[in-house]
Write a protein that holds these residues in place. Structure first.
Motif, PDB file in Angstrom:
ATOM      1  N   LEU A  16     -24.381  21.203 -12.520  1.00  6.64           N
ATOM      2  CA  LEU A  16     -24.036  22.397 -12.903  1.00  6.64           C
ATOM      3  C   LEU A  16     -25.263  23.369 -12.981  1.00  6.64           C
ATOM      4  CD1 LEU A  16     -21.164  21.799 -15.689  1.00  6.64           C
ATOM      5  CD2 LEU A  16     -20.966  22.567 -13.130  1.00  6.64           C
ATOM      6  N   LEU A  17     -26.185  23.002 -13.737  1.00  2.89           N
ATOM      7  CA  LEU A  17     -27.454  23.663 -13.852  1.00  2.89           C
ATOM      8  C   LEU A  17     -28.102  24.039 -12.454  1.00  2.89           C
ATOM      9  CD1 LEU A  17     -28.776  21.938 -16.947  1.00  2.89           C
ATOM     10  CD2 LEU A  17     -28.169  24.466 -16.725  1.00  2.89           C
ATOM     11  N   LEU A  18     -28.041  22.885 -11.595  1.00  3.29           N
ATOM     12  CA  LEU A  18     -28.592  22.884 -10.172  1.00  3.29           C
ATOM     13  C   LEU A  18     -27.661  24.041  -9.554  1.00  3.29           C
ATOM     14  CD1 LEU A  18     -30.112  21.997  -7.876  1.00  3.29           C
ATOM     15  CD2 LEU A  18     -28.577  20.188  -7.221  1.00  3.29           C
ATOM     16  N   GLU A  19     -26.522  24.172  -9.552  1.00  2.00           N
ATOM     17  CA  GLU A  19     -25.763  25.215  -8.832  1.00  2.00           C
ATOM     18  C   GLU A  19     -26.052  26.438  -9.494  1.00  2.00           C
ATOM     19  OE1 GLU A  19     -21.503  23.967  -9.537  1.00  2.00           O
ATOM     20  OE2 GLU A  19     -21.869  22.113  -8.430  1.00  2.00           O
ATOM     21  N   GLN A  20     -26.100  26.600 -10.846  1.00  2.00           N
ATOM     22  CA  GLN A  20     -26.728  27.826 -11.255  1.00  2.00           C
ATOM     23  C   GLN A  20     -28.051  28.322 -10.798  1.00  2.00           C
ATOM     24  OE1 GLN A  20     -26.219  27.945 -15.571  1.00  2.00           O
ATOM     25  NE2 GLN A  20     -24.394  26.741 -15.336  1.00  2.00           N
ATOM     26  N   LEU A  21     -29.027  27.474 -10.789  1.00  2.00           N
ATOM     27  CA  LEU A  21     -30.404  27.667 -10.034  1.00  2.00           C
ATOM     28  C   LEU A  21     -30.278  28.436  -8.641  1.00  2.00           C
ATOM     29  CD1 LEU A  21     -32.397  24.702 -11.543  1.00  2.00           C
ATOM     30  CD2 LEU A  21     -32.800  26.798 -12.047  1.00  2.00           C
ATOM     31  N   ALA A  22     -29.671  27.594  -7.920  1.00  2.00           N
ATOM     32  CA  ALA A  22     -29.397  27.834  -6.578  1.00  2.00           C
ATOM     33  C   ALA A  22     -28.785  29.128  -6.233  1.00  2.00           C
ATOM     34  CB  ALA A  22     -28.471  26.836  -5.952  1.00  2.00           C
ATOM     35  N   ALA A  23     -27.691  29.606  -7.253  1.00  2.00           N
ATOM     36  CA  ALA A  23     -27.107  30.902  -7.374  1.00  2.00           C
ATOM     37  C   ALA A  23     -28.074  32.064  -7.792  1.00  2.00           C
ATOM     38  CB  ALA A  23     -25.759  30.756  -7.874  1.00  2.00           C
ATOM     39  N   ILE A  37     -35.405  33.449 -16.856  1.00  2.00           N
ATOM     40  CA  ILE A  37     -36.172  32.657 -17.798  1.00  2.00           C
ATOM     41  C   ILE A  37     -35.333  31.990 -18.678  1.00  2.00           C
ATOM     42  CG2 ILE A  37     -37.819  33.013 -19.940  1.00  2.00           C
ATOM     43  CD1 ILE A  37     -38.940  35.218 -18.345  1.00  2.00           C
ATOM     44  N   GLN A  38     -34.224  32.513 -19.090  1.00  7.10           N
ATOM     45  CA  GLN A  38     -33.165  31.845 -20.045  1.00  7.10           C
ATOM     46  C   GLN A  38     -32.657  30.436 -19.262  1.00  7.10           C
ATOM     47  OE1 GLN A  38     -30.267  34.826 -21.043  1.00  7.10           O
ATOM     48  NE2 GLN A  38     -31.134  34.749 -23.328  1.00  7.10           N
ATOM     49  N   LEU A  39     -32.291  30.679 -18.023  1.00  8.72           N
ATOM     50  CA  LEU A  39     -31.644  29.389 -17.186  1.00  8.72           C
ATOM     51  C   LEU A  39     -32.859  28.434 -16.973  1.00  8.72           C
ATOM     52  CD1 LEU A  39     -29.651  28.383 -15.518  1.00  8.72           C
ATOM     53  CD2 LEU A  39     -30.642  29.661 -13.534  1.00  8.72           C
ATOM     54  N   GLN A 196     -41.046  30.594  -8.619  1.00  2.39           N
ATOM     55  CA  GLN A 196     -41.550  29.488  -8.252  1.00  2.39           C
ATOM     56  C   GLN A 196     -40.940  28.149  -9.131  1.00  2.39           C
ATOM     57  OE1 GLN A 196     -45.686  30.239  -9.001  1.00  2.39           O
ATOM     58  NE2 GLN A 196     -45.817  30.845  -6.828  1.00  2.39           N
ATOM     59  N   ALA A 197     -40.584  28.493 -10.317  1.00  4.67           N
ATOM     60  CA  ALA A 197     -40.079  27.473 -11.447  1.00  4.67           C
ATOM     61  C   ALA A 197     -38.749  27.184 -10.870  1.00  4.67           C
ATOM     62  CB  ALA A 197     -40.274  27.904 -12.599  1.00  4.67           C
ATOM     63  N   VAL A 198     -37.971  28.117 -10.512  1.00  5.64           N
ATOM     64  CA  VAL A 198     -36.478  27.973 -10.221  1.00  5.64           C
ATOM     65  C   VAL A 198     -36.643  27.120  -8.853  1.00  5.64           C
ATOM     66  CG1 VAL A 198     -34.579  29.096  -9.155  1.00  5.64           C
ATOM     67  CG2 VAL A 198     -35.566  29.938 -10.998  1.00  5.64           C
ATOM     68  N   GLU A 199     -37.399  27.427  -7.788  1.00  3.06           N
ATOM     69  CA  GLU A 199     -37.492  26.726  -6.617  1.00  3.06           C
ATOM     70  C   GLU A 199     -38.002  25.163  -6.908  1.00  3.06           C
ATOM     71  OE1 GLU A 199     -40.383  28.706  -4.090  1.00  3.06           O
ATOM     72  OE2 GLU A 199     -38.581  30.682  -3.871  1.00  3.06           O
ATOM     73  N   PHE A 200     -39.088  25.052  -7.856  1.00  2.71           N
ATOM     74  CA  PHE A 200     -39.354  23.517  -8.141  1.00  2.71           C
ATOM     75  C   PHE A 200     -38.101  22.831  -8.794  1.00  2.71           C
ATOM     76  CE2 PHE A 200     -40.942  21.240 -11.911  1.00  2.71           C
ATOM     77  CZ  PHE A 200     -41.484  20.124 -11.114  1.00  2.71           C
ATOM     78  N   LEU A 201     -37.386  23.144  -9.915  1.00  7.76           N
ATOM     79  CA  LEU A 201     -36.409  22.691 -10.474  1.00  7.76           C
ATOM     80  C   LEU A 201     -35.423  22.352  -9.688  1.00  7.76           C
ATOM     81  CD1 LEU A 201     -36.595  24.696 -13.923  1.00  7.76           C
ATOM     82  CD2 LEU A 201     -37.461  22.396 -13.573  1.00  7.76           C
ATOM     83  N   ILE A 202     -35.146  23.240  -8.485  1.00  4.62           N
ATOM     84  CA  ILE A 202     -34.046  22.877  -7.687  1.00  4.62           C
ATOM     85  C   ILE A 202     -34.400  21.732  -6.818  1.00  4.62           C
ATOM     86  CG2 ILE A 202     -33.000  23.666  -5.505  1.00  4.62           C
ATOM     87  CD1 ILE A 202     -32.903  26.488  -6.615  1.00  4.62           C
TER      88      ILE A 202
END
Length: 225
Positions: A16-23, A37-39, A196-202
Motif C-alpha cells: 500500500l505504501l509503495l502504491e502511495q509512493l508511486a502515485a 516528507i510525511q509519506l 530522490q528519496a521517493v524514487e529510491f524507496l520505490i
C-alpha cells in the motif's frame, strides 16, 4: 501474532505504501513538499516497526529468524545474517542513478536539472560513497562476529551444557546486523532530496517484491516436480 503472520501483514502494508509512493506528485512542488516528507516518514516508520518486532521475536526464538520459513528459498539464499545485505542499498542507488541519468541525458547536457536520482550532486555522491565504505567495514566486523560464534558453537558438548550464553551471543549478532540494515537505509534517505528519496524507496520496495515474486514462482515449480 507469530512473526510469520506479522511479516505477511507487514508486506501487505508495504504494498500500500509503495502504491502511495508511486502515485505521489512528480516533480515535487513547494506545495507538495509537506505531503511527500510525511509519506517518506511513514515508510521509514514502517521499516522501524519491522525491525522492532523482529528484535522481540529473535529474543524468543533466534534460530527461527535464520531459518525464516516465511521467506521463499530464493530469498533465504540471498540472506546475510537473517536479512538483506546492507551494501545492497548502494548497488541499488548506483543502478537507479545510472538508469535515470541515461534516460534524462539530453536534459542534463542542456543544463536542465531533473532533480531525480540521475541528478545526484557531487556532494551527495561523495556522501553515498563514504556511507558505503563505512557500511562495508561494519558488515565485515559483524561477519567476523558471526564466524566467531559459529566456531564456538562447533563445540557441541559445551553448547549443550550451557546453551543460554551462546544463544544470547547470536541474538546480539543478529541485532547488530538488523541495526546496520535500518541505519543504512535511513542514512541514504537522509542524503537524498524528497523526490530522490521517493524514487529510491520505490526501487527498494519493487526489488523486494520482485525477488519474492520470482522466489514464489521457483518454489511453485519445484513443488510441482
Amino acid at each position: 501474532m507469530n512473526f510469520s503472520r506479522f511479516y505477511h501483514v507487514w508486506l501487505q502494508h508495504l504494498q500500500l505504501l509503495l502504491e502511495q509512493l508511486a502515485a505521489s506528485p512528480k516533480p515535487i512542488t513547494n506545495e507538495d513538499q509537506h505531503y511527500t516528507i510525511q509519506l517518506i516518514s511513514r515508510v521509514m516508520s514502517h521499516y522501524d516497526d519491522y525491525y522492532r518486532v523482529k528484535t522481540h521475536a529473535a529474543k524468543n526464538d533466534v534460530f527461527s529468524m535464520f531459518s525464516a520459513s516465511w521467506l521463499t528459498s530464493l530469498e533465504q539464499s540471498l540472506n546475510w545474517i537473517a536479512g538483506w545485505r546492507p551494501t545492497t542499498i548502494f548497488h541499488l542507488v548506483y543502478t537507479e542513478s545510472s538508469a535515470c541519468f541515461e534516460a534524462r541525458l539530453l536534459d542534463l547536457l542542456q543544463g536542465n536539472r531533473t532533480g531525480d536520482l540521475g541528478d545526484l550532486s557531487p556532494a551527495q555522491l561523495a556522501r553515498v560513497s563514504e556511507l558505503q565504505c563505512e557500511t562495508v567495514r561494519k558488515e565485515n566486523e559483524i561477519t567476523t562476529e558471526l564466524g566467531s560464534w559459529q566456531e564456538s558453537a562447533c563445540d557441541i558438548v559445551s553448547l549443550l551444557l550451557d546453551q543460554e550464553p551462546e544463544v544470547e551471543r547470536l541474538v546480539k549478532v543478529l541485532e547488530k546486523a538488523d541495526d546496520l540494515r535500518l541505519k543504512t537505509i535511513k542514512s541514504v534517505v537522509e542524503v537524498l532530496t524528497p523526490q530522490q528519496a521517493v524514487e529510491f524507496l520505490i526501487a527498494a520496495a519493487e526489488l523486494q517484491f520482485g525477488v519474492r515474486g520470482w522466489g514464489l514462482a521457483i518454489d511453485q515449480r519445484r513443488g510441482n516436480t
